[in-house]
Design a protein around this motif. Structure first.
Motif, short mmCIF file in Angstrom:
data_model
loop_
_atom_site.label_atom_id
_atom_site.label_comp_id
_atom_site.label_asym_id
_atom_site.label_seq_id
_atom_site.Cartn_x
_atom_site.Cartn_y
_atom_site.Cartn_z
N LYS A 35 -8.82 7.99 0.11
CA LYS A 35 -8.61 7.88 1.55
C LYS A 35 -7.16 8.11 1.94
O LYS A 35 -6.54 7.29 2.64
CB LYS A 35 -9.11 6.52 2.06
CG LYS A 35 -10.62 6.40 2.08
CD LYS A 35 -11.20 7.12 3.28
CE LYS A 35 -12.75 7.03 3.28
NZ LYS A 35 -13.32 7.90 4.31
N THR A 50 -10.07 2.02 8.36
CA THR A 50 -10.00 2.36 6.94
C THR A 50 -9.29 1.26 6.16
O THR A 50 -9.74 0.85 5.08
CB THR A 50 -9.25 3.70 6.76
OG1 THR A 50 -9.93 4.70 7.51
CG2 THR A 50 -9.16 4.09 5.30
N LEU A 51 -8.20 0.75 6.73
CA LEU A 51 -7.46 -0.30 6.05
C LEU A 51 -8.34 -1.54 5.86
O LEU A 51 -8.39 -2.13 4.78
CB LEU A 51 -6.21 -0.66 6.86
CG LEU A 51 -5.30 -1.71 6.23
CD1 LEU A 51 -4.75 -1.22 4.89
CD2 LEU A 51 -4.14 -2.05 7.18
N TRP A 102 0.37 4.81 0.75
CA TRP A 102 -0.67 5.57 1.48
C TRP A 102 -0.16 6.99 1.69
O TRP A 102 0.64 7.26 2.59
CB TRP A 102 -0.97 4.87 2.80
CG TRP A 102 -2.31 5.19 3.40
CD1 TRP A 102 -3.07 6.28 3.18
CD2 TRP A 102 -3.02 4.38 4.35
NE1 TRP A 102 -4.23 6.21 3.90
CE2 TRP A 102 -4.24 5.05 4.64
CE3 TRP A 102 -2.79 3.15 4.97
CZ2 TRP A 102 -5.17 4.53 5.53
CZ3 TRP A 102 -3.72 2.65 5.87
CH2 TRP A 102 -4.91 3.33 6.13
N ARG A 138 -6.44 -1.37 -6.11
CA ARG A 138 -7.51 -0.43 -5.88
C ARG A 138 -6.92 0.92 -5.44
O ARG A 138 -5.84 0.98 -4.87
CB ARG A 138 -8.56 -0.94 -4.90
CG ARG A 138 -8.06 -1.40 -3.56
CD ARG A 138 -9.23 -1.88 -2.72
NE ARG A 138 -10.04 -0.72 -2.35
CZ ARG A 138 -11.38 -0.68 -2.41
NH1 ARG A 138 -12.06 -1.72 -2.79
NH2 ARG A 138 -12.04 0.42 -2.06
N PHE A 177 -4.94 6.87 -1.52
CA PHE A 177 -4.69 5.52 -0.98
C PHE A 177 -4.63 4.59 -2.18
O PHE A 177 -5.57 4.53 -2.98
CB PHE A 177 -5.85 5.14 -0.06
CG PHE A 177 -5.81 3.72 0.45
CD1 PHE A 177 -5.29 3.44 1.72
CD2 PHE A 177 -6.29 2.67 -0.32
CE1 PHE A 177 -5.26 2.14 2.20
CE2 PHE A 177 -6.25 1.36 0.16
CZ PHE A 177 -5.75 1.10 1.41
N ARG A 178 -3.50 3.90 -2.36
CA ARG A 178 -3.40 2.97 -3.49
C ARG A 178 -2.87 1.63 -2.99
O ARG A 178 -1.81 1.56 -2.38
CB ARG A 178 -2.45 3.51 -4.56
CG ARG A 178 -3.02 4.80 -5.19
CD ARG A 178 -2.22 5.21 -6.40
NE ARG A 178 -0.81 5.22 -6.08
CZ ARG A 178 0.14 5.07 -6.98
NH1 ARG A 178 -0.16 4.88 -8.25
NH2 ARG A 178 1.40 5.10 -6.62
N ASP A 217 -11.61 -1.63 5.75
CA ASP A 217 -12.64 -1.34 4.74
C ASP A 217 -12.08 -1.49 3.33
O ASP A 217 -12.73 -1.98 2.42
CB ASP A 217 -13.15 0.10 4.90
CG ASP A 217 -13.98 0.27 6.17
OD1 ASP A 217 -14.35 -0.75 6.78
OD2 ASP A 217 -14.21 1.44 6.55
N GLU A 218 -10.85 -1.00 3.14
CA GLU A 218 -10.30 -0.94 1.79
C GLU A 218 -9.87 -2.31 1.27
O GLU A 218 -10.06 -2.62 0.10
CB GLU A 218 -9.10 0.02 1.76
CG GLU A 218 -9.46 1.49 1.98
CD GLU A 218 -10.09 2.14 0.76
OE1 GLU A 218 -9.85 1.66 -0.37
OE2 GLU A 218 -10.84 3.12 0.93
N ILE A 219 -9.24 -3.13 2.14
CA ILE A 219 -8.65 -4.39 1.65
C ILE A 219 -9.29 -5.63 2.26
O ILE A 219 -8.76 -6.74 2.13
CB ILE A 219 -7.12 -4.42 1.87
CG1 ILE A 219 -6.78 -4.36 3.36
CG2 ILE A 219 -6.43 -3.28 1.09
CD1 ILE A 219 -5.31 -4.68 3.65
N ILE A 225 0.83 -1.21 0.00
CA ILE A 225 0.00 0.00 0.00
C ILE A 225 0.86 1.26 0.00
O ILE A 225 1.74 1.42 0.85
CB ILE A 225 -0.95 0.01 1.21
CG1 ILE A 225 -1.89 -1.20 1.10
CG2 ILE A 225 -1.75 1.32 1.26
CD1 ILE A 225 -2.79 -1.39 2.28
N GLY A 273 -8.13 5.11 -4.17
CA GLY A 273 -9.23 5.99 -3.78
C GLY A 273 -8.72 7.19 -3.03
O GLY A 273 -7.51 7.38 -2.88
#
Lengths: 294, 294
Positions: B30, B43-44, B6, B26, B11-12, B46-48, B4, B28
């Protein structure tokens, strides 16, 4: 006669005797941006009324008063131009209490052929006798600093550097401002900024270093503005001197600013002489002498 | 594993197979400034979450997530540093659904000894195989561009240039903005700005010329931003190349920006190769491979 340096934010008038000496002076905030509704004639009468009443009847104006936002827009006179060319290009302005003439600004090019213009600085430059006599380089520091080349009694070209305005934008509107508070403008930290401008890496790298030095504790918040100022003025002076090797630089302007520039010029291997803004009075008198007043 | 990048505003994330290939990605908004109340763990997840549910349990993070405003402040690792030094300096972060490690940023100095720091760029640089193999120069353009020197598989030093931020301040908060409207970022006008940066007079003179050219009708309002951008990027590239004669420059970043920099580098006599931000995925995978995960 009466000579007036009428700029964007300041109005400065000089009553000058036949011997060229300044007999009286007044200065105030009635720059062209502070004159409402184009009331330039009324403002002029308010400012210099007592001198007119005492018998003066020749008035010569220079500066932004000759711009589109001023009393009358004077076309730029192309370089090369000296006192006689400017005297021959004066523009008469109608005014009931005296004869009023306007010094046009100058147009020219930088050494690469890019166009440049000035309004008012030409008059200050011509007020420095050494420049008219020997030629050389004048520097007028400020928001938009001018470096002016003079040869055989005439201004031959000039360059503008956005140093003062770039300082304000970088301090006010970038991350650099977060580690800055008002502090002294000169001193060893200013000198360190000037020295930094000689390092490799270029201006855009050096200015970022203001933050790096602040974060690492090597630069206090109150020292940071002078360090940034030193970097920018150092870059301006180095680039300008590179085109004027060996010249004495005649620095004209407010004493606080010419002191900084003289220090930077010396640090960059040049030699500076300082003049205050009253050079404008001598330049105005010189142009007035050569003008047709009838 | 999951890598990541970040950053402050983005956030990639990359899901990377054992062969090093990117299996999924992904991205976004964030970035750390968009995560409220320090809820980085939530957040992490949620994202992954889906990748974790599929069995991934090694996560490696780099970028501003390791800054004071991020999840945990990681001390900078001093240069020189390569993948093994960074792998040895990873910081474990408590997280209930996987093992999470943080890549520290790097500290170093510019060639004059002025301190410099980075967070995230080190991982992108190490993701360019040619740099690890042959050494050389990487350029990561942006608000604060980085030029990074790599030797024998390790980052040895770097410089930051405030090019992007200076562009914004000059356009937004000086007289230059009065003759500018949005227009194309590239093309012949950008190239003309890059060429202008080679003229005498220096950056502070060249940027003022944007206004002079606009007033004299040689530059349209929509062309002016690209011309200013060319002047600034040209100055950055010339100063950086002066310290890296003959090197190939590996330019890493968003394609629009690396295209501009590659053009400027070529115009300034250098040679550029372009890489997109997915270099971060390879760098993260390389560091993860050398890390202790037990």
């Amino acid at each position: 006669m009466i000579g007036i340096d009428w700029g964007t934010t300041r109005f400065r008038a000089f009553r000058i005797g036949r011997d060229g000496a300044i007999r009286d002076r007044r200065a105030g905030p009635k720059g062209i941006l502070n004159v409402p509704d184009g009331r330039f004639g009324e403002t002029l009468r308010d400012e210099i009324g007592p001198w007119l009443a005492a018998g003066e009847d020749k008035v010569i104006l220079s500066g932004m008063i000759g711009s589109r936002q001023g009393w009358l827009e004077a076309p730029y006179l192309p370089c090369p131009a000296g006192p006689s060319e400017l005297a021959g290009a004066l523009i008469d302005i109608g005014f009931d209490w005296a004869r009023v003439k306007l010094v046009p600004g100058l147009s020219g090019t930088d050494p690469s052929g890019v166009s440049e213009v000035m309004r008012g600085e030409e008059t200050q430059v011509l007020g420095v006798p050494a420049l008219l006599r020997d030629g050389g380089i004048a520097c007028l520091p400020g928001t938009h600093s001018k470096w002016v080349r003079i040869k055989d009694g005439r201004i031959v070209g000039f360059t503008t550097h956005m140093t003062g305005e770039a300082f304000g934008a970088l301090r006010g509107y970038t991350i650099l401002g977060r580690t800055m508070r008002d502090g002294p403008a000169d001193g060893p930290v200013f000198d360190a900024g000037v020295a930094r401008s000689a390092d490799p890496g270029g201006l855009l790298h050096h200015v970022f270093g203001v933050r790096a030095q602040a974060l690492s504790g090597r630069l206090t918040e109150t020292d940071a503005p002078a360090y940034l100022s030193g970097i920018l003025i150092g870059h301006e002076v180095r680039a300008a001197l590179a085109q004027a090797a060996g010249s004495v630089v005649q620095v004209i302007g407010a004493p606080e600013l010419t002191a900084l520039y003289a220090a930077a010029i010396a640090a960059c291997g040049g030699y500076a002489e300082r003049h205050d803004g009253e050079a404008a009075a001598r330049g105005l008198a010189l142009i007035a002498e050569q003008a047709q007043w009838n």
